[in-house]
Design an enzyme around this catalytic site. Structure first.
Site, PDB file in Angstrom:
ATOM      1  CB  THR A  35      65.939  16.779  62.264  1.00  0.00           C
ATOM      2  OG1 THR A  35      66.098  15.411  62.589  1.00  0.00           O
ATOM      3  CG2 THR A  35      67.079  17.572  62.897  1.00  0.00           C
ATOM      4  CG  HIS A  36      63.362  14.813  59.017  1.00  0.00           C
ATOM      5  ND1 HIS A  36      63.274  14.958  57.662  1.00  0.00           N
ATOM      6  CD2 HIS A  36      64.691  14.791  59.313  1.00  0.00           C
ATOM      7  CE1 HIS A  36      64.489  15.010  57.142  1.00  0.00           C
ATOM      8  NE2 HIS A  36      65.365  14.921  58.129  1.00  0.00           N
TER       9      HIS A  36
ATOM     10  CG  ASN B  93      40.573  25.893  68.625  1.00  0.00           C
ATOM     11  OD1 ASN B  93      40.947  24.771  68.959  1.00  0.00           O
ATOM     12  ND2 ASN B  93      39.346  26.149  68.199  1.00  0.00           N
TER      13      ASN B  93
ATOM     14  CD  GLU C 285      44.979  27.894  64.228  1.00  0.00           C
ATOM     15  OE1 GLU C 285      43.886  28.355  63.873  1.00  0.00           O
ATOM     16  OE2 GLU C 285      45.092  26.906  64.985  1.00  0.00           O
TER      17      GLU C 285
ATOM     18  CE  LYS D  37      51.439  56.910  46.810  1.00  0.00           C
ATOM     19  NZ  LYS D  37      52.328  56.486  45.687  1.00  0.00           N
TER      20      LYS D  37
HETATM   21  N1  ARG Z   1      49.455  60.085  43.388  1.00  0.00           N
HETATM   22  C1  ARG Z   1      50.520  59.865  42.471  1.00  0.00           C
HETATM   23  C2  ARG Z   1      51.232  58.578  42.829  1.00  0.00           C
HETATM   24  O1  ARG Z   1      51.237  58.230  43.953  1.00  0.00           O
HETATM   25  C3  ARG Z   1      51.509  60.992  42.482  1.00  0.00           C
HETATM   26  C4  ARG Z   1      52.323  61.099  41.270  1.00  0.00           C
HETATM   27  C5  ARG Z   1      51.469  61.560  40.130  1.00  0.00           C
HETATM   28  N2  ARG Z   1      52.235  61.856  38.948  1.00  0.00           N
HETATM   29  C6  ARG Z   1      51.649  61.859  37.753  1.00  0.00           C
HETATM   30  N3  ARG Z   1      52.425  62.125  36.752  1.00  0.00           N
HETATM   31  N4  ARG Z   1      50.384  61.580  37.601  1.00  0.00           N
HETATM   32  O2  ARG Z   1      51.783  57.908  42.016  1.00  0.00           O
END
Ligand code: ARG
Length: 464
Positions: free
Chosen positions: A161-162, A291, A296, A331
């Site tokens: 601990t610590h 290393n 890391e 995404k």
């Molecule tokens: N490529 C767009 C996105 O991933 C798809 C949805 C587009 N919708 C719109 N109303 N422009 O957000």
């Protein structure tokens, strides 16, 4: 000749001028969302099957569209598909190609849907399957840790601990702590699957649709439990993205803490574990160096995972309902987090296979720092009817005496012990023995050798 001419945007009939080329460059997302092609095609096939079942499109059109979509899937799989930035994203790229393959009837595929519901449907399906991949990768890691733990039940090391010697433990007990962490991650990922299991398809742009669609049918086809309840919420909601990013961040944080343990234990000061040449790198100037760069790397990458979570939270913070272009970044954020996390789990797995405890040094370090002082205090409570606070005081006096005389606890004579606490007898040497100390921690979840053995067995059965 199709009306939907090649090289023309879908909205060319409304927007007569080309969008600024600068915006075309930054506004398209095809390089990122082409990863959704399989999900997009599966979604479209389920959609047109439903449109046919509901008598919204004919049998012939449905089949033509499905034929075209299957052909596109093959083209993409075989790297024969030309993705175009002018068509912005994966949805438009596929729709445009569908026109080329089957002609004007491709125009029916977008009946009763919008890209707004399309993209979330694709994304949810993608996150589902990637979550499963992460779980499988975690399972492999857990198995590997269990095997290592099994081999190290009797390896004694100091528990810290610590970062100061606290009480002796089995090395396997540390390893089993990591199993607990990753098991919780697995559970968190699994819980997320329950929450994202509602089908967005059919809410269209934001209001739902006047077509007589059957959202229960597409839900079933695409493996969702049920359709989502509110069309506006559906196109606005990215909670499932946050869940994924948060869960990944926690998992990443676990990896980072383990990496940090190992970095410390591998340091020359501690020297508790060895790493093979497979998982270290050298220095450009200091020839002697090995290393722990990979560890890391793991610790560093956790910063990226947190950053991605905060990017998404920030994008959502002031966003009115429903769809806005801001959301398109979700995404890229998720893919980055996903790829790094899968790599990190695999790297940790590889490091564990190339790591061995330096048992001699572990024992040596565990024998210093008066590490069994608590055992002595507990002994006084149990055998000489003292309160814990009284026993603590007596033991502290013994430790102070030993320290002043530059002795370890087990180097004190019985007379010296007795000078401070006359009630003590020859049993005291057994009490402060490392093995005895570990074995006495039999409370549920404690480090006794027996407890650990049982816990390893329990997890091994569960993971089979
Ligand atoms: N490529 C767009 C996105 O991933 C798809 C949805 C587009 N919708 C719109 N109303 N422009 O957000």
């Amino acid at each position: 000749m199709t009306k939907n001419k090649n090289n023309e945007t879908i909205w060319g009939s409304r927007i007569k001028n080309h969008t600024s080329s600068l915006f075309q460059k930054v506004g398209n997302s095809i390089d990122t969302d082409k990863r959704l092609y399989k999900e997009d095609i599966a979604g479209s096939i389920a959609h047109v099957e439903m449109l046919f079942k509901q008598k919204i499109i004919s049998f012939k059109i449905k089949n033509k569209i499905i034929y075209g979509l299957n052909k596109i899937e093959k083209e993409i799989k075989n790297n024969r598909f030309k993705f175009k930035k002018t068509y912005e994203d994966i949805h438009m790229n596929i729709e445009k190609r569908l026109f080329q393959i089957i002609g004007d009837e491709a125009g029916y595929v977008h009946t009763a849907r919008s890209r707004n519901d399309q993209v979330i449907t694709d994304f949810k399906i993608w996150i589902k399957s990637s979550t499963k991949e992460i779980s499988i990768t975690l399972e492999k890691l857990i198995k590997n840790i269990l095997n290592l733990a099994e081999k190290n039940i009797n390896t004694i090391m100091p528990g810290f601990t610590h970062l100061k010697n606290a009480q002796p433990v089995s090395f396997a007990h540390y390893l089993m702590a990591y199993v607990e962490m990753f098991n919780r991650d697995k559970k968190r990922f699994k819980n997320n699957l329950d929450d994202l299991n509602e089908n967005p398809l059919g809410v269209a742009a934001l209001t739902g649709t006047s077509f007589d669609i059957d959202r229960y049918y597409t839900s079933k086809k695409l493996g969702f439990k049920k359709p989502t309840n509110n069309s506006i919420d559906t196109v606005s909601d990215r909670d499932f993205v946050l869940d994924f990013l948060y869960t990944s961040s926690v998992c990443s944080m676990h990896i980072s803490r383990i990496a940090e343990d190992f970095i410390i234990w591998n340091s020359d000061g501690f020297n508790l574990i060895n790493l093979t040449d497979k998982v270290v790198t050298g220095s450009s100037i200091m020839p002697q160096k090995k290393n722990p760069d990979l560890l890391e790397y793991l610790r560093g990458k956790t910063g990226g995972a947190y950053g991605n979570l905060f990017s998404m939270l920030t994008i959502l913070k002031g966003l009115p309902l429903s769809y806005f272009k801001d959301l398109q970044d979700d995404k890229e954020i998720v893919f980055k987090t996903n790829d790094t996390l899968i790599d990190s789990i695999k790297i940790l797995d590889e490091i564990l296979k190339n790591m061995s405890p330096n048992k001699k040094r572990m024992l040596e370090l565990a024998s210093s720092g008066y590490i069994t002082a608590t055992d002595l205090a507990d002994y006084l409570v149990k055998n000489h009817s003292m309160s814990f606070r009284k026993a603590y005081e007596k033991t502290a006096a013994i430790v102070n005496f030993a320290e002043k005389n530059k002795k370890k606890l087990n180097e004190l004579t019985l007379e010296e012990f007795k000078k401070i606490e006359p009630k003590l007898d020859h049993n005291v040497l057994k009490v402060i023995d490392l093995k005895n100390s570990i074995n006495s921690k039999k409370s549920y979840g404690g480090t006794s050798f027996d407890n650990i053995k049982k816990m390893i067995m329990k997890y091994k059965k569960k993971n089979d």
